[in-house]
Write a protein that holds these residues in place. Structure first.
Motif, mmCIF file in Angstrom:
data_model
loop_
_atom_site.group_PDB
_atom_site.id
_atom_site.type_symbol
_atom_site.label_atom_id
_atom_site.label_comp_id
_atom_site.label_asym_id
_atom_site.label_seq_id
_atom_site.Cartn_x
_atom_site.Cartn_y
_atom_site.Cartn_z
ATOM 1 N N LEU A 14 0.831 -1.201 0.000
ATOM 2 C CA LEU A 14 0.000 0.000 0.000
ATOM 3 C C LEU A 14 0.870 1.257 0.000
ATOM 4 O O LEU A 14 0.628 2.196 -0.764
ATOM 5 C CB LEU A 14 -0.929 0.007 1.218
ATOM 6 C CG LEU A 14 -2.068 -1.008 1.224
ATOM 7 C CD1 LEU A 14 -2.787 -0.965 2.574
ATOM 8 C CD2 LEU A 14 -3.057 -0.747 0.108
ATOM 9 N N LEU A 15 1.889 1.278 0.849
ATOM 10 C CA LEU A 15 2.778 2.439 0.909
ATOM 11 C C LEU A 15 3.487 2.652 -0.416
ATOM 12 O O LEU A 15 3.630 3.784 -0.901
ATOM 13 C CB LEU A 15 3.796 2.251 2.032
ATOM 14 C CG LEU A 15 3.258 2.227 3.457
ATOM 15 C CD1 LEU A 15 4.375 1.932 4.448
ATOM 16 C CD2 LEU A 15 2.600 3.557 3.800
ATOM 17 N N HIS A 16 3.928 1.571 -1.023
ATOM 18 C CA HIS A 16 4.666 1.655 -2.283
ATOM 19 C C HIS A 16 3.806 2.261 -3.388
ATOM 20 O O HIS A 16 4.241 3.157 -4.111
ATOM 21 C CB HIS A 16 5.155 0.261 -2.686
ATOM 22 C CG HIS A 16 5.816 0.220 -4.024
ATOM 23 N ND1 HIS A 16 7.081 0.718 -4.249
ATOM 24 C CD2 HIS A 16 5.375 -0.248 -5.225
ATOM 25 C CE1 HIS A 16 7.405 0.556 -5.526
ATOM 26 N NE2 HIS A 16 6.386 -0.030 -6.139
ATOM 27 N N VAL A 17 2.581 1.784 -3.519
ATOM 28 C CA VAL A 17 1.715 2.250 -4.604
ATOM 29 C C VAL A 17 1.186 3.658 -4.333
ATOM 30 O O VAL A 17 1.181 4.516 -5.210
ATOM 31 C CB VAL A 17 0.552 1.258 -4.836
ATOM 32 C CG1 VAL A 17 -0.403 1.805 -5.897
ATOM 33 C CG2 VAL A 17 1.095 -0.101 -5.268
ATOM 34 N N PHE A 18 0.754 3.901 -3.108
ATOM 35 C CA PHE A 18 0.209 5.224 -2.794
ATOM 36 C C PHE A 18 1.270 6.318 -2.862
ATOM 37 O O PHE A 18 0.931 7.494 -3.000
ATOM 38 C CB PHE A 18 -0.462 5.217 -1.420
ATOM 39 C CG PHE A 18 -1.905 4.805 -1.464
ATOM 40 C CD1 PHE A 18 -2.885 5.687 -1.885
ATOM 41 C CD2 PHE A 18 -2.279 3.522 -1.100
ATOM 42 C CE1 PHE A 18 -4.212 5.304 -1.940
ATOM 43 C CE2 PHE A 18 -3.603 3.125 -1.148
ATOM 44 C CZ PHE A 18 -4.580 4.028 -1.561
ATOM 45 N N SER A 19 2.541 5.950 -2.771
ATOM 46 C CA SER A 19 3.590 6.960 -2.878
ATOM 47 C C SER A 19 3.669 7.562 -4.278
ATOM 48 O O SER A 19 4.267 8.625 -4.469
ATOM 49 C CB SER A 19 4.951 6.349 -2.501
ATOM 50 O OG SER A 19 5.348 5.367 -3.454
ATOM 51 N N SER A 20 3.034 6.907 -5.251
ATOM 52 C CA SER A 20 3.032 7.426 -6.623
ATOM 53 C C SER A 20 1.868 8.374 -6.879
ATOM 54 O O SER A 20 1.781 8.968 -7.954
ATOM 55 C CB SER A 20 2.954 6.261 -7.630
ATOM 56 O OG SER A 20 1.702 5.577 -7.516
ATOM 57 N N SER A 134 -13.412 6.028 -6.750
ATOM 58 C CA SER A 134 -13.194 4.591 -6.573
ATOM 59 C C SER A 134 -13.009 4.317 -5.087
ATOM 60 O O SER A 134 -12.391 5.115 -4.376
ATOM 61 C CB SER A 134 -11.956 4.120 -7.338
ATOM 62 O OG SER A 134 -11.648 2.769 -7.020
ATOM 63 N N ASP A 135 -13.533 3.185 -4.614
ATOM 64 C CA ASP A 135 -13.294 2.788 -3.227
ATOM 65 C C ASP A 135 -12.250 1.681 -3.143
ATOM 66 O O ASP A 135 -12.005 1.140 -2.052
ATOM 67 C CB ASP A 135 -14.590 2.369 -2.534
ATOM 68 C CG ASP A 135 -15.263 1.176 -3.204
ATOM 69 O OD1 ASP A 135 -14.678 0.611 -4.151
ATOM 70 O OD2 ASP A 135 -16.383 0.808 -2.790
ATOM 71 N N LEU A 136 -11.632 1.319 -4.294
ATOM 72 C CA LEU A 136 -10.526 0.358 -4.351
ATOM 73 C C LEU A 136 -10.912 -1.012 -3.807
ATOM 74 O O LEU A 136 -10.088 -1.733 -3.264
ATOM 75 C CB LEU A 136 -9.306 0.892 -3.599
ATOM 76 C CG LEU A 136 -8.735 2.226 -4.103
ATOM 77 C CD1 LEU A 136 -7.556 2.651 -3.246
ATOM 78 C CD2 LEU A 136 -8.324 2.143 -5.559
ATOM 79 N N SER A 162 -7.236 -11.325 -10.421
ATOM 80 C CA SER A 162 -6.818 -10.547 -11.597
ATOM 81 C C SER A 162 -7.240 -9.085 -11.521
ATOM 82 O O SER A 162 -6.802 -8.279 -12.344
ATOM 83 C CB SER A 162 -7.401 -11.173 -12.868
ATOM 84 O OG SER A 162 -8.820 -11.156 -12.839
ATOM 85 N N SER A 163 -8.064 -8.726 -10.543
ATOM 86 C CA SER A 163 -8.575 -7.356 -10.473
ATOM 87 C C SER A 163 -7.483 -6.336 -10.158
ATOM 88 O O SER A 163 -7.554 -5.185 -10.578
ATOM 89 C CB SER A 163 -9.685 -7.258 -9.419
ATOM 90 O OG SER A 163 -9.153 -7.365 -8.105
ATOM 91 N N GLY A 164 -6.492 -6.744 -9.382
ATOM 92 C CA GLY A 164 -5.445 -5.815 -8.978
ATOM 93 C C GLY A 164 -5.845 -4.888 -7.850
ATOM 94 O O GLY A 164 -5.040 -4.076 -7.389
ATOM 95 N N LYS A 230 -0.804 -0.789 -11.527
ATOM 96 C CA LYS A 230 -1.450 -0.555 -12.823
ATOM 97 C C LYS A 230 -2.857 0.007 -12.638
ATOM 98 O O LYS A 230 -3.288 0.889 -13.389
ATOM 99 C CB LYS A 230 -1.505 -1.865 -13.620
ATOM 100 C CG LYS A 230 -0.135 -2.369 -14.076
ATOM 101 C CD LYS A 230 -0.255 -3.686 -14.832
ATOM 102 C CE LYS A 230 1.112 -4.169 -15.299
ATOM 103 N NZ LYS A 230 1.026 -5.488 -16.002
ATOM 104 N N VAL A 231 -3.572 -0.498 -11.623
ATOM 105 C CA VAL A 231 -4.899 0.042 -11.320
ATOM 106 C C VAL A 231 -4.785 1.504 -10.916
ATOM 107 O O VAL A 231 -5.545 2.361 -11.393
ATOM 108 C CB VAL A 231 -5.571 -0.776 -10.189
ATOM 109 C CG1 VAL A 231 -6.873 -0.106 -9.742
ATOM 110 C CG2 VAL A 231 -5.858 -2.199 -10.659
#
Length: 247
Positions: A14-20, A134-136, A162-164, A230-231
């Protein structure tokens, strides 16, 4: 009993992706197209019995209805939200009357968690363009949709994987699909925690990797983070392409 499941191996993903993503974004699934909710959710006047009863019971409906508000635009959506610190400070510290005024209104609204933050953020000039709709969460709805998504099971596993998406709901307690998510997605063994980059054990069959701890602050994303990335990239592209994120 129903459950919400985290589909990412521990917090580092979560930290890795949200940092983008920009730090001031608010992930709120929202719409101003009220449809059937206008009559059944917006206009009824209700009282939560928790306000004055020791034991909670069903909410009480008033005999009268109120008109759909005209002083602000009513937004509704998923009750599951991820909010930025700046927006929460706006709601809590109250340097603008909007959060407090809407809080008073939503006190007597059916299921206020499906409208309060959505309406505050989209009626605030400062924050209305910070919303990603989006609520992810991965959910499966019946056709026609019911009040709640249906319970996920083993037949849904392929689509879940596969949803990611980082979250999924809803599950029945001890459903077999939970064991498969543990084993295939989270890498979690029976009666052990979900492993993270802080686990330094050997990981042999007879040993829990997380029985030995390393640096608890390390952020080491798993392969699952790539799918979620990617999502997130698509959501951010959609957000940047809109002139206004509150519709």
């Amino acid at each position: 009993m129903w459950l919400i499941i985290l589909l990412l191996p521990f917090v580092p993903d979560l930290l890795h992706v949200f940092s983008s993503a920009p730090r001031d974004l608010n992930f709120i699934d929202h719409t101003s197209d009220l449809g059937w909710k206008e009559y059944h959710r917006v206009q009824p006047i209700v009282v939560d019995p928790e306000i004055y009863l020791a034991r909670r019971s069903q909410i009480f409906y008033g005999r009268e209805r109120r008109k759909t508000p005209e002083s602000f635009k009513f937004f509704t959506g998923s009750p599951w939200v991820i909010l930025s610190r700046s927006f929460l400070e706006f709601c809590i510290l109250g340097w603008d009357n909007l959060p407090r005024t809407l809080l008073l209104y939503f006190t007597n609204t059916v299921i206020p968690q499906e409208g309060y933050f959505h309406s505050v953020v989209c009626n605030s000039p400062q924050f209305q363009n910070t919303t990603v709709s989006s609520d992810l969460r991965y959910m499966e709805w019946d056709n026609p949709p019911q009040m709640e998504p249906h319970f996920l099971n083993l037949s849904d596993y392929g689509r879940i994987a596969s949803s990611g998406l980082p979250f999924a709901r809803q599950f029945r307690k001890d459903d077999p699909v939970l064991d498969k998510i543990d084993a295939k997605i989270l890498g979690r063994r029976s009666r052990q925690v979900v492993p993270g980059g802080w686990c330094t054990g050997s990981g042999r069959l007879w040993m829990d990797r997380c029985s030995l701890w390393g640096d608890l602050t390390i952020v080491k994303p798993s392969p699952r983070a790539e799918k979620f990335g990617k999502v997130m990239k698509k959501l951010l592209a959609d957000w940047r392409s809109r002139s206004s994120s509150c519709k």
